[in-house]
Design an enzyme around this catalytic site. Structure first.
Site, mmCIF file in Angstrom:
data_model
loop_
_atom_site.group_PDB
_atom_site.id
_atom_site.type_symbol
_atom_site.label_atom_id
_atom_site.label_comp_id
_atom_site.label_asym_id
_atom_site.label_seq_id
_atom_site.Cartn_x
_atom_site.Cartn_y
_atom_site.Cartn_z
ATOM 1 N N ARG A 1 -0.060 77.745 -17.405
ATOM 2 C CA ARG A 1 1.121 77.663 -16.776
ATOM 3 C C ARG A 1 1.387 79.570 -16.796
ATOM 4 O O ARG A 1 1.946 80.032 -16.794
ATOM 5 C CB ARG A 1 2.574 77.716 -17.544
ATOM 6 C CG ARG A 1 2.298 75.952 -18.330
ATOM 7 C CD ARG A 1 2.733 75.124 -16.250
ATOM 8 N NE ARG A 1 2.099 73.791 -16.804
ATOM 9 C CZ ARG A 1 1.479 73.256 -16.770
ATOM 10 N NH1 ARG A 1 0.326 73.136 -16.542
ATOM 11 N NH2 ARG A 1 0.765 72.133 -17.340
ATOM 12 N N SER B 1 9.737 70.220 -17.761
ATOM 13 C CA SER B 1 9.370 71.138 -19.799
ATOM 14 C C SER B 1 10.302 71.946 -19.862
ATOM 15 O O SER B 1 9.342 73.058 -18.591
ATOM 16 C CB SER B 1 7.649 70.808 -20.225
ATOM 17 O OG SER B 1 7.682 68.804 -20.103
ATOM 18 N N GLU C 1 9.155 77.716 -20.890
ATOM 19 C CA GLU C 1 7.743 77.422 -19.714
ATOM 20 C C GLU C 1 8.920 78.148 -18.232
ATOM 21 O O GLU C 1 8.576 78.582 -17.709
ATOM 22 C CB GLU C 1 7.273 76.633 -19.425
ATOM 23 C CG GLU C 1 7.057 76.247 -18.098
ATOM 24 C CD GLU C 1 5.852 74.681 -18.201
ATOM 25 O OE1 GLU C 1 5.670 74.121 -19.452
ATOM 26 O OE2 GLU C 1 6.345 74.135 -17.272
HETATM 27 C C1 LIG Z 1 11.521 66.032 -12.836
HETATM 28 C C2 LIG Z 1 10.174 67.716 -12.748
HETATM 29 C C3 LIG Z 1 9.507 67.434 -13.537
HETATM 30 C C4 LIG Z 1 8.313 68.418 -13.825
HETATM 31 N N1 LIG Z 1 6.577 68.510 -14.035
HETATM 32 C C5 LIG Z 1 5.989 69.455 -14.128
HETATM 33 C C6 LIG Z 1 4.764 69.191 -14.706
HETATM 34 O O1 LIG Z 1 4.386 68.654 -14.592
HETATM 35 N N2 LIG Z 1 3.977 70.671 -14.637
HETATM 36 C C7 LIG Z 1 3.976 71.749 -14.395
HETATM 37 O O2 LIG Z 1 3.397 72.132 -14.463
HETATM 38 N N3 LIG Z 1 5.455 71.508 -14.005
HETATM 39 C C8 LIG Z 1 6.499 70.724 -13.852
HETATM 40 N N4 LIG Z 1 7.887 70.855 -13.689
HETATM 41 C C9 LIG Z 1 7.877 72.564 -13.321
HETATM 42 C C10 LIG Z 1 8.381 72.527 -11.915
HETATM 43 O O3 LIG Z 1 8.692 71.417 -10.748
HETATM 44 C C11 LIG Z 1 6.885 73.257 -11.594
HETATM 45 O O4 LIG Z 1 6.684 74.803 -12.508
HETATM 46 C C12 LIG Z 1 7.239 74.173 -10.190
HETATM 47 O O5 LIG Z 1 5.641 74.518 -10.124
HETATM 48 C C13 LIG Z 1 8.039 75.323 -9.406
HETATM 49 O O6 LIG Z 1 7.652 75.251 -8.618
HETATM 50 P P1 LIG Z 1 9.251 75.457 -7.250
HETATM 51 O O7 LIG Z 1 8.712 75.076 -6.238
HETATM 52 O O8 LIG Z 1 10.307 74.999 -7.513
HETATM 53 O O9 LIG Z 1 9.618 77.327 -8.142
HETATM 54 P P2 LIG Z 1 10.687 77.901 -8.248
HETATM 55 O O10 LIG Z 1 11.601 77.249 -9.202
HETATM 56 O O11 LIG Z 1 11.763 77.461 -7.099
HETATM 57 O O12 LIG Z 1 10.541 79.190 -9.466
HETATM 58 C C14 LIG Z 1 9.258 79.154 -10.460
HETATM 59 C C15 LIG Z 1 8.947 80.970 -10.544
HETATM 60 O O13 LIG Z 1 7.824 81.183 -9.597
HETATM 61 C C16 LIG Z 1 8.559 82.181 -8.468
HETATM 62 N N5 LIG Z 1 7.606 81.583 -7.163
HETATM 63 C C17 LIG Z 1 8.549 80.455 -6.241
HETATM 64 N N6 LIG Z 1 7.418 80.398 -5.137
HETATM 65 C C18 LIG Z 1 7.892 81.810 -5.011
HETATM 66 C C19 LIG Z 1 6.495 82.434 -3.983
HETATM 67 N N7 LIG Z 1 5.816 81.339 -3.292
HETATM 68 N N8 LIG Z 1 5.527 83.463 -4.601
HETATM 69 C C20 LIG Z 1 5.451 84.143 -5.961
HETATM 70 N N9 LIG Z 1 6.994 83.613 -6.478
HETATM 71 C C21 LIG Z 1 7.003 82.250 -6.471
HETATM 72 C C22 LIG Z 1 9.916 81.782 -9.050
HETATM 73 O O14 LIG Z 1 9.928 83.679 -8.537
HETATM 74 C C23 LIG Z 1 10.076 82.020 -10.418
HETATM 75 O O15 LIG Z 1 9.478 82.964 -11.056
HETATM 76 C C24 LIG Z 1 8.339 69.605 -13.329
HETATM 77 C C25 LIG Z 1 9.958 69.884 -13.069
HETATM 78 C C26 LIG Z 1 11.348 68.801 -12.971
HETATM 79 C C27 LIG Z 1 12.111 69.406 -12.606
#
Ligand SMILES: Cc1cc2nc3c(=O)[nH]c(=O)nc-3n(C[C@H](O)[C@H](O)[C@H](O)COP(=O)(O)OP(=O)(O)OC[C@H]3O[C@@H](n4cnc5c(N)ncnc54)[C@H](O)[C@@H]3O)c2cc1C
Length: 296
Positions: A162, A218, A288
């Site tokens: 992560r 998480s 995280e």
């Molecule tokens: C039900 C559920 C289950 C999940 N299961 C997992 C799992 O199994 N494994 C896991 O790793 N995560 C999991 N997550 C967490 C999450 O989905 C991941 O971390 C996912 O990768 C976040 O993507 P996002 O587009 O929503 O990012 P955001 O929440 O929008 O952003 C997260 C971070 O990334 C940065 N960011 C976003 N887009 C960019 C970009 N284009 N360039 C640079 N930085 C950027 C943001 O500024 C922020 O710091 C889960 C979440 C939920 C709600």
């Protein structure tokens, strides 16, 4: 500008916790060229935050005093490109998983369970069930605030659990180079089998995660050799509540919004869990989830 500029935009609309403050400005680019022009025209001092599906993000109730770039539904191209899969940052990770399976690739199935975007998965090195996003990355396309695009390969980044940081960037500083697309190399395989694995993985998630209430997956990273959920449960914290935020009874590493949670409720519960686990086990859980913005 061909995109949409939103003023004083409630970020609860854009994060999966459905809670938190407003962004002073939010921009939905029309496409990559439009985003380049928009960023290049921003004042150099303007704070910028890229947001995908907000599934790992909490914006404090006092809001974010800068410009949020909303990539989902904006940078949305996904296609085959000379044997690699090219996906823009705003493509949903599950869509990429299904695209790979449909094209007969295997290894990307785990992305079906991650409800974020490609950009968020790259920024977080999202993963589950032993697989991680950067295992599939061949090359990425980044954009800086002057509007400059760069093709970079995984060696340009420090990549861990992560954790992803551009090598040579000041540690702890927010990156000023964002992901706008990536080329992925999944293994050639049996598409139908990959689709079956996606189905099984989603069934497992529904059985083990509180997906009926807003959450951000998480909340804490797993400490070396242990599981955050196990430690939180062992400390009797399942069901603990502050305001509208509650440690899920189904999965102890999830905090759910019971309906009216503020970002302050969620952050206070995060701190309570940390303090309790540290007090009882000596282990400090590291969040995280990313927390940004101002307190009220
Ligand atoms: C039900 C559920 C289950 C999940 N299961 C997992 C799992 O199994 N494994 C896991 O790793 N995560 C999991 N997550 C967490 C999450 O989905 C991941 O971390 C996912 O990768 C976040 O993507 P996002 O587009 O929503 O990012 P955001 O929440 O929008 O952003 C997260 C971070 O990334 C940065 N960011 C976003 N887009 C960019 C970009 N284009 N360039 C640079 N930085 C950027 C943001 O500024 C922020 O710091 C889960 C979440 C939920 C709600």
């Amino acid at each position: 500008m061909r995109g949409r500029l939103l003023i004083d935009e409630p970020m609860a609309r854009h994060v999966s916790w459905r809670a938190g403050g407003r962004a002073a400005r939010a921009y939905v680019p029309a496409d990559l060229a439009d985003l380049r022009a928009f960023l290049a025209a921003l004042p150099a001092t303007e704070p910028v935050l890229f947001v995908g599906l907000g599934s790992n993000l909490l914006v404090r109730d006092g809001g974010f005093r800068g410009t949020v770039i909303l990539t989902h539904g904006a940078l949305k191209e996904v296609r085959m490109d000379a044997g690699r899969i090219y996906a823009e940052a705003g493509v949903a990770a599950p869509k990429l998983a299904r695209f790979a399976a449909r094209h007969g690739y295997q290894g990307a199935e785990f992305l079906a369970g991650i409800p974020g975007t490609v950009g968020g998965a790259l920024a977080m090195n999202a993963g589950c069930y032993g697989a991680e996003t950067w295992q599939l990355v061949d090359e990425v396309l980044t954009l800086d605030r002057r509007g400059t695009l760069r093709r970079r390969n995984p060696n340009d980044f420090e990549i861990g659990y992560r954790h992803v940081a551009l090598r040579g960037a000041p540690s702890g500083a927010a990156s000023e180079e964002w992901f706008v697309a990536a080329w992925f190399t999944a293994r050639a395989g049996e598409g139908a089998a990959a689709q079956q694995r996606i189905k099984a993985l989603l069934e497992k998630r529904i059985a083990t995660q509180p997906l009926n209430l807003p959450n951000a997956g998480s909340v804490f990273r797993n400490p070396p050799g242990d599981f955050a959920a196990r430690l939180i449960e062992a400390c009797g914290l399942k069901g603990r509540r502050i305001g509208g935020a509650q440690v899920s009874g189904k999965h102890a590493n999830f905090i759910v919004n019971l309906g009216q949670a503020t970002a302050a409720d969620i952050e206070a519960l995060i701190e309570l869990v940390q303090a309790t686990v540290a007090g009882e086990t000596g282990i400090t859980l590291e969040p995280e989830v990313r927390i940004v913005g101002e307190k009220t």
